[in-house]
Motif scaffolding. Structure first.
Motif, PDB file in Angstrom:
ATOM      1  N   THR A  78     -10.547  25.706  -4.600  1.00 32.68           N
ATOM      2  CA  THR A  78     -10.518  26.069  -5.710  1.00 32.68           C
ATOM      3  C   THR A  78     -10.629  27.796  -5.913  1.00 32.68           C
ATOM      4  O   THR A  78     -10.265  28.548  -6.802  1.00 32.68           O
ATOM      5  CB  THR A  78     -12.781  26.456  -5.315  1.00 32.68           C
ATOM      6  N   SER A  79     -10.260  28.262  -4.172  1.00 30.15           N
ATOM      7  CA  SER A  79     -10.236  29.525  -4.028  1.00 30.15           C
ATOM      8  C   SER A  79      -8.029  30.100  -5.178  1.00 30.15           C
ATOM      9  O   SER A  79      -8.286  30.470  -6.192  1.00 30.15           O
ATOM     10  CB  SER A  79     -10.186  30.592  -3.030  1.00 30.15           C
ATOM     11  N   HIS A  80      -7.832  29.017  -4.552  1.00 33.86           N
ATOM     12  CA  HIS A  80      -6.053  28.836  -4.971  1.00 33.86           C
ATOM     13  C   HIS A  80      -6.309  29.021  -7.478  1.00 33.86           C
ATOM     14  O   HIS A  80      -5.680  29.893  -7.709  1.00 33.86           O
ATOM     15  CB  HIS A  80      -5.556  27.961  -4.890  1.00 33.86           C
ATOM     16  N   LEU A  81      -7.793  27.932  -7.477  1.00 42.89           N
ATOM     17  CA  LEU A  81      -7.345  28.293  -8.558  1.00 42.89           C
ATOM     18  C   LEU A  81      -7.998  29.600  -9.723  1.00 42.89           C
ATOM     19  O   LEU A  81      -7.770  30.244 -10.135  1.00 42.89           O
ATOM     20  CB  LEU A  81      -8.274  26.559  -9.051  1.00 42.89           C
ATOM     21  N   HIS A  82      -8.925  29.857  -8.713  1.00 39.01           N
ATOM     22  CA  HIS A  82      -9.825  31.142  -8.991  1.00 39.01           C
ATOM     23  C   HIS A  82      -8.735  32.641  -9.339  1.00 39.01           C
ATOM     24  O   HIS A  82      -8.960  33.668  -9.948  1.00 39.01           O
ATOM     25  CB  HIS A  82     -10.870  31.725  -8.354  1.00 39.01           C
ATOM     26  N   SER A 129      -7.556  34.514 -12.114  1.00 39.34           N
ATOM     27  CA  SER A 129      -7.883  36.168 -12.735  1.00 39.34           C
ATOM     28  C   SER A 129      -6.067  36.400 -12.980  1.00 39.34           C
ATOM     29  O   SER A 129      -6.000  37.790 -13.725  1.00 39.34           O
ATOM     30  CB  SER A 129      -7.881  37.279 -11.102  1.00 39.34           C
ATOM     31  N   LYS A 130      -4.904  35.924 -11.884  1.00 44.11           N
ATOM     32  CA  LYS A 130      -3.976  37.083 -12.791  1.00 44.11           C
ATOM     33  C   LYS A 130      -3.532  36.387 -14.400  1.00 44.11           C
ATOM     34  O   LYS A 130      -3.026  37.020 -14.592  1.00 44.11           O
ATOM     35  CB  LYS A 130      -2.672  36.121 -11.424  1.00 44.11           C
ATOM     36  N   LEU A 131      -4.512  35.051 -15.225  1.00 48.70           N
ATOM     37  CA  LEU A 131      -3.938  34.969 -16.108  1.00 48.70           C
ATOM     38  C   LEU A 131      -4.797  35.830 -16.598  1.00 48.70           C
ATOM     39  O   LEU A 131      -4.187  36.218 -18.090  1.00 48.70           O
ATOM     40  CB  LEU A 131      -4.347  33.148 -16.372  1.00 48.70           C
TER      41      LEU A 131
END
Length: 127
Positions: free
Chosen positions: A105-109, A113-115
């Motif tokens: 979940t943290s990696h997806l967030h 945010s980068k996108l």
């Protein structure tokens, strides 16, 4: 006349080892319980008398009862220990899956945010 005929398939046969485990052996051309070995086979006995001669199933070789070294108490303790071990393992697995879920979940967030930072609005979006 009027006799019922039953066809027996090879798959219906009971093996010799199974009969031995049940405490039944072949003596001459008759099957007898191992406790009756040496006793004369009397075919003229009434059915009521035959029922009285059936041995106690707890004394038959290969009975389904656990060996005497296992008591109900020791088996209960073993089952309880196994249940505790299983619960501990399940708790460890749940903790591992929760950690992995949080990491993903943290990696997806982070990706989200980068996108979002890379997003450049088109001229059509501003109108």
């Amino acid at each position: 006349m009027g006799e019922e005929c039953v066809h027996v398939l090879p798959s219906n046969k009971i093996g010799e080892s199974t009969l031995r485990q049940m405490g039944i052996i072949l003596q001459g051309d008759h099957y007898v319980f191992t406790e009756e070995v040496g006793a004369p086979v009397n075919e003229d006995v009434d059915e009521d008398d035959q029922e009285a001669q059936i041995p106690d199933p707890t004394n038959v070789v290969g009975s389904s009862q656990p060996p005497p070294q296992y008591s109900l108490e020791s088996i209960s303790r073993q089952i309880e220990m196994m249940a505790t071990m299983q619960q501990t393992r399940m708790d460890e697995m749940m903790a591992f899956h929760n950690r992995r879920y949080d990491e993903i979940t943290s990696h997806l967030h982070e990706i989200d945010s980068k996108l979002a930072k890379m997003y450049i609005p088109d001229s059509e979006d501003e109108s």
